[in-house]
Design a protein around this motif. Structure first.
Motif, short mmCIF file in Angstrom:
data_model
loop_
_atom_site.label_atom_id
_atom_site.label_comp_id
_atom_site.label_asym_id
_atom_site.label_seq_id
_atom_site.Cartn_x
_atom_site.Cartn_y
_atom_site.Cartn_z
N THR A 194 -59.17 -99.94 22.88
CA THR A 194 -60.52 -100.46 23.11
C THR A 194 -61.49 -99.31 23.39
O THR A 194 -62.60 -99.26 22.84
CB THR A 194 -60.53 -101.45 24.29
OG1 THR A 194 -59.67 -102.55 23.96
CG2 THR A 194 -61.93 -101.97 24.57
N ASP A 195 -61.06 -98.36 24.21
CA ASP A 195 -61.89 -97.20 24.51
C ASP A 195 -62.15 -96.39 23.24
O ASP A 195 -63.29 -95.96 22.99
CB ASP A 195 -61.19 -96.29 25.55
CG ASP A 195 -61.10 -96.94 26.92
OD1 ASP A 195 -61.86 -97.90 27.17
OD2 ASP A 195 -60.27 -96.48 27.73
N LEU A 196 -61.10 -96.18 22.44
CA LEU A 196 -61.23 -95.37 21.22
C LEU A 196 -62.21 -96.01 20.24
O LEU A 196 -63.03 -95.32 19.62
CB LEU A 196 -59.85 -95.22 20.57
CG LEU A 196 -59.81 -94.46 19.24
CD1 LEU A 196 -60.21 -93.00 19.44
CD2 LEU A 196 -58.41 -94.54 18.62
N ARG A 197 -62.15 -97.33 20.12
CA ARG A 197 -63.00 -98.01 19.14
C ARG A 197 -64.48 -98.02 19.51
O ARG A 197 -65.32 -98.32 18.67
CB ARG A 197 -62.47 -99.44 18.91
CG ARG A 197 -61.22 -99.45 18.03
CD ARG A 197 -60.67 -100.84 17.80
NE ARG A 197 -59.84 -101.31 18.90
CZ ARG A 197 -60.10 -102.37 19.62
NH1 ARG A 197 -61.19 -103.11 19.40
NH2 ARG A 197 -59.28 -102.73 20.61
N ARG A 198 -64.78 -97.66 20.73
CA ARG A 198 -66.19 -97.54 21.10
C ARG A 198 -66.84 -96.37 20.37
O ARG A 198 -68.02 -96.43 20.03
CB ARG A 198 -66.32 -97.35 22.62
CG ARG A 198 -65.98 -98.60 23.42
CD ARG A 198 -66.41 -98.48 24.88
NE ARG A 198 -66.04 -99.69 25.62
CZ ARG A 198 -65.01 -99.79 26.43
NH1 ARG A 198 -64.23 -98.74 26.64
NH2 ARG A 198 -64.75 -100.93 27.06
N THR A 199 -66.08 -95.33 20.13
CA THR A 199 -66.62 -94.16 19.42
C THR A 199 -66.14 -94.08 17.98
O THR A 199 -66.78 -93.44 17.15
CB THR A 199 -66.23 -92.86 20.16
OG1 THR A 199 -64.83 -92.88 20.46
CG2 THR A 199 -67.00 -92.72 21.46
N HIS A 200 -65.01 -94.73 17.67
CA HIS A 200 -64.45 -94.72 16.31
C HIS A 200 -64.07 -96.16 15.94
O HIS A 200 -62.89 -96.53 15.99
CB HIS A 200 -63.23 -93.79 16.24
CG HIS A 200 -63.51 -92.38 16.63
ND1 HIS A 200 -64.17 -91.49 15.81
CD2 HIS A 200 -63.24 -91.70 17.78
CE1 HIS A 200 -64.28 -90.32 16.42
NE2 HIS A 200 -63.72 -90.42 17.61
N PRO A 201 -65.05 -96.99 15.58
CA PRO A 201 -64.82 -98.42 15.37
C PRO A 201 -63.75 -98.75 14.32
O PRO A 201 -63.10 -99.79 14.43
CB PRO A 201 -66.19 -98.93 14.92
CG PRO A 201 -67.17 -97.93 15.45
CD PRO A 201 -66.47 -96.62 15.41
N ALA A 202 -63.59 -97.87 13.34
CA ALA A 202 -62.62 -98.17 12.27
C ALA A 202 -61.18 -97.85 12.68
O ALA A 202 -60.25 -98.24 11.97
CB ALA A 202 -62.98 -97.39 11.01
#
Length: 239
Positions: A194-202
Motif C-alpha cells: 500500500t505504501d509503495l503504490r502511493r508513489t508507484h501505482p502500477a
C-alpha cells in the motif's frame, strides 16, 4: 508419461480448489490470484505437461537448472519467474529467459539487471524481495531487503532502463517476530505494498505464500502464490 500427466492434473486441480476456497473465504474473486508453479529440480517434460494443463506461470530458483529448461520450453506460452537469490554473475543468463525477477534486494543487482536488459533489448519485471526477518545488516536469512529499504530500492528499479517495477515479494520468515505467523507476515507485506503504490501505482503485484501457507497469503491479499510441492510432489534430491 500418461501417469505423470494424470498425477499433475489431479494435484493441480486440488491446488486450484484450495485457491478458489481461500478466495471465497476472503471475499475475493478467483481471478484476483495468479498461480505460479515452482518447477525447480523437475524436468522440462513436467513443464511441458503443466503448460498443456493450462499453467502459464512457472518459477525457478537456480539459473543452472532454469536456463536449459527455459530453452527446452521456449515454444510454450509461459511466463518465467526467477525467485531465488541472484548473484550478479548469473544476471546475463537470467535476463535471457526470465520475464520477472522476484528477488531484487540490492542496488548492485538493480544495476546489473538494467545493464543486461538493455543489452538484450528486453524489459524485465522486478519485485523487491522484502526480508521480514532482516537483522542488523538489513538482509534476511534467505535474501531480501529490510522493510525500511524498500522505498529507496523501488525508486532505483523504477528509474532503471530496461526494468519495470512490478511490486513486492516475501517468503514467510523462520525466525524473528513473524516466525510461525504467516498471515501476519503477509499482512505486513500488504501494508508495505500500500505504501509503495502511493508513489508507484502500477507496482501492484504481491507475491506471497507457498504450498503450506497459500491460504494465509490469499487472505492477506496476495496477487500471486508460488506453489511447488503441492503440484509436483516432493522434490527429488539435487545431485
Amino acid at each position: 508419461m500418461t501417469d505423470r500427466k494424470d498425477e499433475l492434473a489431479a494435484n493441480l486441480a486440488s491446488v486450484e480448489e484450495r485457491i478458489a476456497a481461500a478466495c471465497d473465504a476472503a471475499g475475493r474473486g478467483r481471478g484476483e490470484v495468479t498461480l505460479i508453479v515452482v518447477t525447480k529440480t523437475w524436468p522440462a517434460s513436467d513443464v511441458r505437461i503443466l503448460s498443456g494443463l493450462g499453467v502459464r506461470h512457472v518459477a525457478e530458483n537456480r539459473d543452472q537448472d532454469a536456463a536449459p529448461k527455459a530453452a527446452a520450453c521456449a515454444d510454450l506460452p509461459l511466463m518465467w519467474h526467477f525467485v531465488g537469490q541472484l548473484q550478479t554473475n548469473k544476471v546475463r543468463s537470467v535476463v535471457g529467459y526470465a520475464d520477472v525477477v522476484q528477488s531484487v534486494d540490492r542496488a548492485r543487482l538493480v544495476s546489473a539487471l538494467s545493464k543486461e536488459a538493455v543489452r538484450a533489448g528486453r524489459e524485465v519485471g522486478c519485485l523487491i524481495q522484502v526480508a521480514l526477518d532482516a537483522g542488523v545488516g538489513g538482509r534476511g536469512e534467505r535474501g531480501g531487503v529490510a522493510p525500511s529499504g524498500v522505498a529507496e530500492l523501488a525508486d532505483l528499479v523504477a528509474g532503471a532502463e530496461g526494468l519495470r517495477l512490478d511490486g513486492l515479494m516475501t517468503v514467510a520468515p523462520l525466525t524473528g517476530e513473524y516466525a510461525g505467523r504467516q498471515q501476519a507476515a503477509f499482512e505486513r507485506l500488504m501494508d508495505l505494498s500500500t505504501d509503495l503504490r502511493r508513489t508507484h501505482p502500477a507496482a501492484n503485484m504481491v507475491s506471497a505464500g507457498m504450498s503450506a501457507d497459500l491460504e494465509q497469503a490469499v487472505a492477506a491479499g496476495a496477487t500471486h502464490v508460488r506453489v511447488g510441492s503441492a503440484v509436483l510432489g516432493v522434490r527429488p534430491r539435487l545431485g
